[in-house]
Enzyme design. Structure first.
Site, PDB file in Angstrom:
ATOM      1  CD  GLU A 149      -2.199   2.759   1.166  1.00  0.00           C
ATOM      2  OE1 GLU A 149      -1.706   3.856   0.912  1.00  0.00           O
ATOM      3  OE2 GLU A 149      -2.532   2.400   2.303  1.00  0.00           O
ATOM      4  CG  HIS A 196      -3.804   2.321   6.340  1.00  0.00           C
ATOM      5  ND1 HIS A 196      -2.667   1.812   6.906  1.00  0.00           N
ATOM      6  CD2 HIS A 196      -3.401   3.191   5.389  1.00  0.00           C
ATOM      7  CE1 HIS A 196      -1.598   2.379   6.329  1.00  0.00           C
ATOM      8  NE2 HIS A 196      -2.029   3.217   5.411  1.00  0.00           N
ATOM      9  CE  LYS A 199       0.377   6.247   6.889  1.00  0.00           C
ATOM     10  NZ  LYS A 199       1.345   5.219   6.582  1.00  0.00           N
ATOM     11  CB  SER A 241       7.292   4.874  -0.972  1.00  0.00           C
ATOM     12  OG  SER A 241       7.554   4.278   0.288  1.00  0.00           O
ATOM     13  CD  GLU A 290       0.253   2.657   8.880  1.00  0.00           C
ATOM     14  OE1 GLU A 290      -0.487   3.565   9.266  1.00  0.00           O
ATOM     15  OE2 GLU A 290       1.186   2.829   8.077  1.00  0.00           O
ATOM     16  N   GLY A 306       5.727   3.606   3.714  1.00  0.00           N
ATOM     17  CA  GLY A 306       6.687   4.228   4.626  1.00  0.00           C
ATOM     18  C   GLY A 306       8.101   3.711   4.503  1.00  0.00           C
TER      19      GLY A 306
HETATM   20  P1  PGA Z   1       3.526   6.411   2.682  1.00  0.00           P
HETATM   21  O1  PGA Z   1       2.152   5.872   3.298  1.00  0.00           O
HETATM   22  O2  PGA Z   1       3.155   7.369   1.557  1.00  0.00           O
HETATM   23  O3  PGA Z   1       4.209   7.107   3.821  1.00  0.00           O
HETATM   24  O4  PGA Z   1       4.273   5.240   2.166  1.00  0.00           O
HETATM   25  C1  PGA Z   1       1.052   5.555   2.473  1.00  0.00           C
HETATM   26  C2  PGA Z   1      -0.106   5.113   3.319  1.00  0.00           C
HETATM   27  O5  PGA Z   1       0.097   4.423   4.329  1.00  0.00           O
HETATM   28  O6  PGA Z   1      -1.276   5.434   2.998  1.00  0.00           O
END
Ligand code: PGA
Length: 246
Positions: free
Chosen positions: A164, A92, A11, A209, A94, A170
């Protein structure tokens, strides 16, 4: 045979100094790995990282839908190929959430990647609200439909799907083994409906996670072919340990 892919998504983290240290640590430990490791660095550090990699593959975190031209701030797919990227993450959550990317835009990005020799890692996933409303499969099917409408089965040959769940990213709260297997098998059935061979050859990663403690259980699941790892990919030991569980 699907090779396990352990992909780090850094990221918007790191500096040239911290990234050098991280890559050193990963490279040293990835020498005799049986799984495939890849790291997705922030765009400005891709060339730096490429110059240090021997055993680990390189990916970017996003790509433009456009070829070239007057698109300030954008990065074209062939620029990524040019500097040695092999993978690119598209869609993604995000980017869907903070940059308003629709499933159609995500599919266009996957197509741009494919046309320029990059393997798209297409992210899909439901929010907590959608899961609680029992809409998980409908949401995933909709996200995949845009992909199947835009790319032919042949163009999807090298694509990777990353499941995901948004609520697991996160948060420290990974999906359970039962939830992951159920969704991955659903995704594989969607791929099969597009083309039987595609269901057999496509790697489906789990992300959200993922860490050394839960990796053995989640990576052992029948339809899980690796992981997309955020937080834990910023520590070389944790990242490698996740791969060792694969
Ligand atoms: P994370 O993120 O392992 O921190 O949960 C995964 C991702 O966003 O690809």
């Amino acid at each position: 045979m699907r090779t396990i892919l352990i992909m780090g998504n850094w990221k918007m983290n790191g500096s040239s100094e911290s990234i050098r240290q991280l890559v050193d640590g990963i490279e040293q430990q990835a020498k005799d790995a049986t799984v495939e490791y890849a790291v997705c660095a922030p765009a400005v550090y891709l060339s730096l990282v490429k110059g240090m990699l021997q055993n680990v593959h390189l990916g970017a975190q996003d790509v433009s839908v456009h070829d070239h031209g007057a698109y300030t701030g954008e990065i074209a797919a062939d620029m990524l190929t040019d500097i040695g990227c092999e993978y690119v993450i598209v869609g993604h959550s995000e980017r869907r959430q903070y940059h308003g990317e629709s499933s159609e835009v995500v599919a266009q990005k996957a197509l741009q990647a494919q046309k320029n020799g990059l393997k798209p890692v297409i992210c899909i996933g439901e929010t907590l609200e959608q899961r609680e409303a029992e809409q998980t499969e409908a949401v995933l099917a909709e996200q995949l439909k845009a992909v199947f409408n835009t790319l032919t089965p042949e163009q999807l040959q090298n694509a990777v799907i990353a499941y995901e769940p948004v609520w697991a990213i996160g948060t420290g709260l990974a999906a359970t083994a039962e939830q992951v297997q159920s969704v991955h098998s659903f995704i594989r059935s969607q791929l099969a409906a597009c083309q039987a061979d595609l269901a057999q050859s496509t790697r489906i990663l789990y992300g959200g996670s993922l860490k050394p403690a839960n990796a053995p259980e989640l990576l052992a699941l029948e339809d899980v072919d690796g992981g997309l790892i955020g937080g834990a990919s910023l520590k070389s030991d944790d990242f490698i340990k996740i791969g060792e569980a694969g």
